[in-house]
Write a protein that holds these residues in place. Structure first.
Motif, PDB file in Angstrom:
ATOM      1  N   ARG A  62      13.983 -41.898  -1.330  1.00 46.59           N
ATOM      2  CA  ARG A  62      12.858 -42.835  -1.374  1.00 46.59           C
ATOM      3  C   ARG A  62      13.169 -44.119  -0.621  1.00 46.59           C
ATOM      4  O   ARG A  62      12.298 -44.744  -0.032  1.00 46.59           O
ATOM      5  CB  ARG A  62      12.507 -43.210  -2.819  1.00 46.59           C
ATOM      6  CG  ARG A  62      12.097 -42.070  -3.689  1.00 46.59           C
ATOM      7  CD  ARG A  62      10.747 -41.533  -3.271  1.00 46.59           C
ATOM      8  NE  ARG A  62      10.072 -40.834  -4.348  1.00 46.59           N
ATOM      9  CZ  ARG A  62      10.343 -39.598  -4.744  1.00 46.59           C
ATOM     10  NH1 ARG A  62      11.281 -38.910  -4.134  1.00 46.59           N
ATOM     11  NH2 ARG A  62       9.678 -39.037  -5.729  1.00 46.59           N
ATOM     12  N   GLN A  98       8.102 -38.461   7.163  1.00 47.11           N
ATOM     13  CA  GLN A  98       7.242 -38.034   6.067  1.00 47.11           C
ATOM     14  C   GLN A  98       8.062 -37.395   4.958  1.00 47.11           C
ATOM     15  O   GLN A  98       9.215 -37.032   5.156  1.00 47.11           O
ATOM     16  CB  GLN A  98       6.182 -37.063   6.585  1.00 47.11           C
ATOM     17  CG  GLN A  98       5.049 -37.770   7.294  1.00 47.11           C
ATOM     18  CD  GLN A  98       4.274 -38.672   6.331  1.00 47.11           C
ATOM     19  OE1 GLN A  98       3.809 -38.246   5.279  1.00 47.11           O
ATOM     20  NE2 GLN A  98       4.160 -39.940   6.686  1.00 47.11           N
ATOM     21  N   ILE A  99       7.430 -37.291   3.791  1.00 47.83           N
ATOM     22  CA  ILE A  99       8.191 -36.809   2.642  1.00 47.83           C
ATOM     23  C   ILE A  99       7.445 -35.675   1.939  1.00 47.83           C
ATOM     24  O   ILE A  99       6.221 -35.666   1.872  1.00 47.83           O
ATOM     25  CB  ILE A  99       8.478 -37.989   1.674  1.00 47.83           C
ATOM     26  CG1 ILE A  99       9.395 -37.555   0.541  1.00 47.83           C
ATOM     27  CG2 ILE A  99       7.191 -38.595   1.141  1.00 47.83           C
ATOM     28  CD1 ILE A  99      10.037 -38.717  -0.192  1.00 47.83           C
ATOM     29  N   PHE A 101       7.540 -33.768  -1.753  1.00 52.15           N
ATOM     30  CA  PHE A 101       8.112 -34.007  -3.073  1.00 52.15           C
ATOM     31  C   PHE A 101       8.484 -32.711  -3.784  1.00 52.15           C
ATOM     32  O   PHE A 101       8.082 -31.620  -3.394  1.00 52.15           O
ATOM     33  CB  PHE A 101       7.120 -34.781  -3.935  1.00 52.15           C
ATOM     34  CG  PHE A 101       6.769 -36.124  -3.390  1.00 52.15           C
ATOM     35  CD1 PHE A 101       7.615 -37.200  -3.583  1.00 52.15           C
ATOM     36  CD2 PHE A 101       5.610 -36.313  -2.675  1.00 52.15           C
ATOM     37  CE1 PHE A 101       7.297 -38.443  -3.071  1.00 52.15           C
ATOM     38  CE2 PHE A 101       5.277 -37.550  -2.158  1.00 52.15           C
ATOM     39  CZ  PHE A 101       6.127 -38.613  -2.361  1.00 52.15           C
ATOM     40  N   GLN A 102       9.231 -32.906  -4.872  1.00 53.55           N
ATOM     41  CA  GLN A 102       9.674 -31.754  -5.648  1.00 53.55           C
ATOM     42  C   GLN A 102       8.511 -31.051  -6.339  1.00 53.55           C
ATOM     43  O   GLN A 102       8.414 -29.837  -6.312  1.00 53.55           O
ATOM     44  CB  GLN A 102      10.681 -32.224  -6.707  1.00 53.55           C
ATOM     45  CG  GLN A 102      11.020 -31.152  -7.721  1.00 53.55           C
ATOM     46  CD  GLN A 102      12.139 -31.590  -8.641  1.00 53.55           C
ATOM     47  OE1 GLN A 102      12.586 -32.721  -8.624  1.00 53.55           O
ATOM     48  NE2 GLN A 102      12.613 -30.670  -9.456  1.00 53.55           N
ATOM     49  N   ASP A 103       7.642 -31.857  -6.960  1.00 50.24           N
ATOM     50  CA  ASP A 103       6.614 -31.261  -7.809  1.00 50.24           C
ATOM     51  C   ASP A 103       5.298 -31.133  -7.051  1.00 50.24           C
ATOM     52  O   ASP A 103       4.590 -32.110  -6.877  1.00 50.24           O
ATOM     53  CB  ASP A 103       6.426 -32.134  -9.051  1.00 50.24           C
ATOM     54  CG  ASP A 103       5.329 -31.599  -9.936  1.00 50.24           C
ATOM     55  OD1 ASP A 103       4.890 -30.454  -9.692  1.00 50.24           O
ATOM     56  OD2 ASP A 103       4.909 -32.320 -10.852  1.00 50.24           O
ATOM     57  N   SER A 106       1.902 -32.549  -8.786  1.00 49.29           N
ATOM     58  CA  SER A 106       1.451 -33.946  -8.853  1.00 49.29           C
ATOM     59  C   SER A 106       1.421 -34.574  -7.460  1.00 49.29           C
ATOM     60  O   SER A 106       1.154 -35.751  -7.317  1.00 49.29           O
ATOM     61  CB  SER A 106       2.367 -34.758  -9.776  1.00 49.29           C
ATOM     62  OG  SER A 106       3.589 -35.024  -9.136  1.00 49.29           O
ATOM     63  N   SER A 107       1.683 -33.797  -6.432  1.00 52.32           N
ATOM     64  CA  SER A 107       1.745 -34.369  -5.089  1.00 52.32           C
ATOM     65  C   SER A 107       0.409 -34.386  -4.377  1.00 52.32           C
ATOM     66  O   SER A 107       0.274 -34.973  -3.320  1.00 52.32           O
ATOM     67  CB  SER A 107       2.731 -33.589  -4.219  1.00 52.32           C
ATOM     68  OG  SER A 107       3.996 -33.613  -4.801  1.00 52.32           O
ATOM     69  N   LEU A 108      -0.572 -33.670  -4.936  1.00 52.10           N
ATOM     70  CA  LEU A 108      -1.880 -33.623  -4.295  1.00 52.10           C
ATOM     71  C   LEU A 108      -2.909 -34.249  -5.221  1.00 52.10           C
ATOM     72  O   LEU A 108      -2.926 -33.955  -6.417  1.00 52.10           O
ATOM     73  CB  LEU A 108      -2.266 -32.168  -3.997  1.00 52.10           C
ATOM     74  CG  LEU A 108      -1.378 -31.449  -2.980  1.00 52.10           C
ATOM     75  CD1 LEU A 108      -1.552 -29.954  -3.090  1.00 52.10           C
ATOM     76  CD2 LEU A 108      -1.682 -31.919  -1.583  1.00 52.10           C
TER      77      LEU A 108
END
Lengths: 362, 291
Positions: A62, A98-99, A101-103, A106-108
């Motif tokens: 991050r 750009q990143i 995420f793991q989950d 909850s990323s969208l």
């Protein structure tokens, strides 16, 4: 390891979270989530950051995008200092990295269709014409193995693997030069993990994007990484190219991590085991953070923190006793590296892909 | 992966609004609520125009009559037709509910969103202010405001709005604190999106559904609060009717003319029921997973 044309250079990066304050608001206790981490990453290469949970991997990822403000250290991206940027310059810089995420759940944004989720980064990077937006969105979906029919769907209509594909598509929309992948497959089924890893490898081949891969899964590291950074309680304990690390791990902790990978060939081998739990990051042990769990700990380890020293041109390790610790025997290391379920699935997947490609050509 | 969703490509999607209507029809609870609300709105507009009696004209020959053929709901102590007064009073009640809750929703949500998203000192100042408002019993606060500003309908509406602002602000802030930590908000930031745009474009739509539901529930209690204020003589002024001041009037005649209390009471009850049912249904309807 430091190439002259490094895309990302990180120097002495640190993040200390205050967890308690006195009456005047001065921190009285801090967690050193990341403590003096340095590395560099060249264009088109993959650096894996590995370590147990709580070692600072996510904080590190991050900080590179300034989603968390670093306490100290410098970040240079394509020659520019990221840590001093602000406002529009920082936002423009973020578009170049750009990143994912793991989950993926909850990323969208649950209230956004795929069309809108992709249009946002596209329009932020200057695409505004309706036609072009549509064409680019469709191209992105195609790149990640989805299709135009998915454009008007909501995230909840997709499976975890599909959502992760969407996240990757969204991340690629601004044509970044660096992709930070924070545990991109840990939330997914093993079978889907292999697909996503293959997808990322594929995209990297096609676009030449650099990849910073944060993971605790050594199977994934083995498949993808060119270089590996091993973190323990916020500090780098070993930094090497992937081949050296897997064939001759020098730090007892790296050894323990590799030996912990389950394998059918393990039975007869003497394993290095890290006993006990990760100590509290609020009050880490003095000296080498790893000494309470280390089978090779000497009095020096309890008082003085080791610094990274070069073992070979491609490997550095932070351990006082690396010269005295016997290397693990190569054949067993060979077996350990490829015998995970994931690795087997990946192999099967690659063989199938090759067959498909051959069939398409023939 | 090519087979993933070939099944659904040709599907035509109904618009969001049509979908909302269809689902409302399929859910009996919110359907009943909607019918009640529409009936009240019709009463307040068409009904009041059609019913022959004037709500403020006294007729001393026909005081305190029980419900009869001419005055369906009876008459009050000045001989005014109760049905006429209820029909006209509905306008006041709906106006108070809509305006006070609308203002409180907009202002409270804005305060809560900014406080929760920006955090730090701004959060501290805004929320302490809200706590001050919240610390007063709502009726007492509304009383104080109308007492200071003078009794009138506008001031009653303003007072009710002020009472509800901290309710919305708190919920908006709590929701914002949840949504702000979501990865998709971080993804927007990583995308290089401006913080203001993230706040309005991404966080706001995601915190809104529970606030709209809260609004529909508070709509009901705003009507009741207005009736308290009118009851205490601080809302709409006589001779203009509202359901609240009709109830207040009826108290003096509970023994000889109980119908004076029955009908405004039933009207308030039905309006509250209607909005509560609708609010309940709205909560389920606003989830994209339901589409």
């Amino acid at each position: 390891m430091t190439e002259p044309s490094a895309l990302l250079e990180v120097e002495g990066l640190a993040k200390h979270f205050p967890i308690a304050r006195d009456v005047l608001g001065r921190p009285t206790a801090t967690v050193r989530a990341v403590d003096g981490v340095s590395f560099s990453l060249a264009r088109g290469r993959t650096l894996a950051v590995v370590g147990e949970s709580g070692c600072g991997k996510t904080t590190l990822s991050r900080m590179i995008m300034r989603l968390i403000e670093p306490t100290a250290g410098t970040i240079r991206f394509a020659g520019e200092s990221v840590e001093t940027m602000s406002g529009a310059a920082l936002r423009a810089m973020r578009r170049r990295m750009q990143i994912v995420f793991q989950d993926p759940f909850s990323s969208l944004d649950p209230r956004q269709t795929v069309r809108r989720a992709l249009a946002q980064p596209l329009s932020l990077s200057g695409v505004s014409a309706r036609k072009e937006l549509k064409a680019r969105s469709e191209a992105l979906l195609d790149m990640v193995g989805l299709n135009a029919g998915h454009l008007d769907r909501y995230p909840h209509e997709f499976s975890g693997g599909q959502r992760q594909r969407l996240c990757i598509a969204r991340a690629l929309a601004s044509s970044p030069e660096l992709l930070v992948a924070d545990e991109p497959v840990s939330a997914l089924d093993v079978s889907v993990q292999a697909q996503i890893i293959n997808l990322i490898k594929d995209l990297q081949r096609k676009t030449g994007i650099a990849l910073l891969l944060v993971t605790h899964d050594l199977g994934v590291v083995r498949q993808m990484a060119d270089e590996v950074l091993v973190l323990y309680l916020g500090r780098v304990i070993e930094y090497a190219d992937a081949d050296s690390l897997f064939s001759t791990p020098r730090h007892p902790y790296t050894r323990a991590l590799l030996d912990a990978v389950p394998s059918a060939a393990h039975r007869a081998r003497e394993r290095v085991v890290a006993t006990g739990d990760v100590p509290s990051p609020i009050a880490p042990p003095p000296g080498c953070h790893f000494h309470p769990r280390c089978a090779f700990a000497a009095p020096l380890c309890r008082t003085t923190a080791p610094v990274l020293e070069p073992v070979s041109p491609t490997q550095t390790v932070a351990c006082h006793r690396w010269r005295e610790i016997p290397l693990r025997d190569a054949p067993q290391a060979e077996a350990a590296k490829s015998d995970t379920v994931l690795a087997r699935r990946l192999r099967a997947f690659e063989i199938a892909n090759r067959k498909k490609a051959a069939a398409a050509l023939g | 992966m090519s087979t993933l969703a070939a099944d659904n490509i040709g599907e035509t999607r109904e618009s969001r609004f049509c979908g909302l209507l269809r689902r409302t029809r399929d859910d009996r609870r919110s359907l009943i609520g909607l019918v009640i609300i529409i009936a009240i709105v019709l009463m307040a507009s068409v009904g009041a125009a059609l019913w022959p009696y004037d709500p403020t004209t006294a007729d001393f020959a026909r005081t305190l009559l029980p419900p009869n053929r001419l005055n369906w709901f009876g008459t009050d102590e000045l001989g005014r037709d109760i049905l006429a007064r209820i029909l006209v009073g509905a306008r006041v009640s709906l106006l108070v509910g809509a305006v006070s809750v609308g203002v409180a929703l907009v202002v409270g949500t804005a305060i809560g969103l900014v406080a929760g998203y920006v955090g730090g000192a701004i959060d501290g100042v805004l929320m302490r202010l809200m706590d001050v408002l919240f610390a007063f019993p709502s009726i007492l606060l509304a009383l104080a405001i109308t007492a200071v500003l003078g009794p009138s309908l506008q001031n009653a509406i303003l007072a009710i709005a002020v009472v509800y602002v901290p309710v919305f602000a708190r919920m908006a802030r709590a929701q914002t604190l949840v949504v702000r930590e979501m990865n998709y908000v971080e993804a927007m930031r990583a995308m290089g999106m401006h913080e203001g745009r993230i706040m309005v474009g991404t966080v706001l739509p995601n915190i809104l559904p529970p606030l709209l539901v809260l609004g529909s529930l508070l709509f009901a209690s705003a009507i009741i609060t207005e009736s308290y204020l009118s009851f205490l003589g601080l809302g709409i002024q006589p001779p203009d009717p509202s359901w609240g001041n009709m109830l207040k009037n009826a108290i003096g005649f509970l023994g000889e003319a109980p119908w004076m209390a029955w009908f405004p009471g039933v009207a308030i009850f039905l309006a509250v029921l209607g909005f509560n049912l609708c609010g309940d249904g709205l909560r389920d309807r606003l989830d994209p997973r339901d589409q």
